[in-house]
Design an enzyme around this catalytic site. Structure first.
Site, PDB file in Angstrom:
ATOM      1  N   CYS A 155       0.817  -1.224   0.000  1.00 54.31           N
ATOM      2  CA  CYS A 155       0.000   0.000   0.000  1.00 54.31           C
ATOM      3  C   CYS A 155       0.845   1.265   0.000  1.00 54.31           C
ATOM      4  O   CYS A 155       0.604   2.177  -0.782  1.00 54.31           O
ATOM      5  CB  CYS A 155      -0.942   0.013   1.207  1.00 54.31           C
ATOM      6  SG  CYS A 155      -2.159  -1.316   1.190  1.00 54.31           S
ATOM      7  N   HIS A 156       1.839   1.334   0.885  1.00 54.92           N
ATOM      8  CA  HIS A 156       2.637   2.556   0.993  1.00 54.92           C
ATOM      9  C   HIS A 156       4.135   2.286   1.074  1.00 54.92           C
ATOM     10  O   HIS A 156       4.906   3.184   1.386  1.00 54.92           O
ATOM     11  CB  HIS A 156       2.172   3.382   2.194  1.00 54.92           C
ATOM     12  CG  HIS A 156       0.744   3.760   2.098  1.00 54.92           C
ATOM     13  ND1 HIS A 156      -0.236   3.086   2.783  1.00 54.92           N
ATOM     14  CD2 HIS A 156       0.117   4.710   1.358  1.00 54.92           C
ATOM     15  CE1 HIS A 156      -1.416   3.614   2.475  1.00 54.92           C
ATOM     16  NE2 HIS A 156      -1.226   4.596   1.619  1.00 54.92           N
ATOM     17  N   GLY A 157       4.557   1.037   0.854  1.00 54.57           N
ATOM     18  CA  GLY A 157       5.967   0.728   0.722  1.00 54.57           C
ATOM     19  C   GLY A 157       6.757   0.530   2.004  1.00 54.57           C
ATOM     20  O   GLY A 157       7.946   0.796   2.023  1.00 54.57           O
TER      21      GLY A 157
END
Length: 191
Positions: A155-157
């Site tokens: 999702c956001h690394g």
């Protein structure tokens, strides 16, 4: 016949009705007792309806057989309607986790602090990224494990290492280790 000394005599007690417990005292005691019983009758159902239901209690703990998990493998389970990752670490993964200086981490914890004594190879974590609650990859065979060989949140690394500690990305803390215990050499109870 009043007593001039100020002490009550049997004659003055009989005239004034002060013979120990008065009728008014009895009525007060009876009313307070009745009110207490009434309060218990009202409060008890209110308190008992706030207790968790049977289906919630059933999900409060779960048992997982970890005996069939090979070194390097992980399984996904469900605990309290959330994913749970159980991974048996390889000696190389344990060594890799132990080489990291815990004080250099955003959320400093050693692998030994995240596992149970005598079971350093068994890592149990909630499968929920601590950034915004996505499910990280890395528990299933062939999934992206990120730069540090643990878990990767698509999702956001966020990147987690082999001990599920945050190493890179926006996640503020490590993957959560739930309360669990080994009930035998091959079975854990979570919750």
């Amino acid at each position: 016949m009043a007593d001039t000394t100020g002490t009550a005599t049997p004659e003055t007690l009989a005239v004034h009705g002060e013979d120990g417990v008065r009728r008014r005292d009895f009525i007060n005691i009876a009313a307070v007792s009745f009110a207490g019983v009434g309060a218990v009758a009202v409060v008890l159902p209110l308190v008992s309806q706030m207790a968790p239901s049977a289906d919630v209690l059933a999900e409060s703990s779960t048992e997982i057989d970890v005996g069939s998990i090979e070194a390097g493998q992980a399984i996904k389970a469900v605990f309290r309607k959330q994913p749970l990752f159980v991974r048996r670490l390889t000696p190389a993964e344990i060594s890799q986790a132990d080489k990291v200086d815990a004080s250099s981490l955003r959320d400093p914890q050693t692998l030994a602090e995240r596992t149970k004594e005598g079971h350093l190879d068994m890592l149990v974590t909630m499968g929920v990224c601590t950034h915004l609650g996505c499910v990280p990859l890395g528990a299933a065979e062939g999934e992206n494990r990120g730069e540090f060989g643990g878990y990767f949140c698509p999702c956001h690394g966020s990147h987690y290492d082999t001990a599920a500690r945050i190493r890179k990305g926006p996640a503020p803390t490590n993957l959560v280790v739930p309360d669990y215990e080994f009930t035998s050499d091959t079975v854990i109870r979570v919750g």
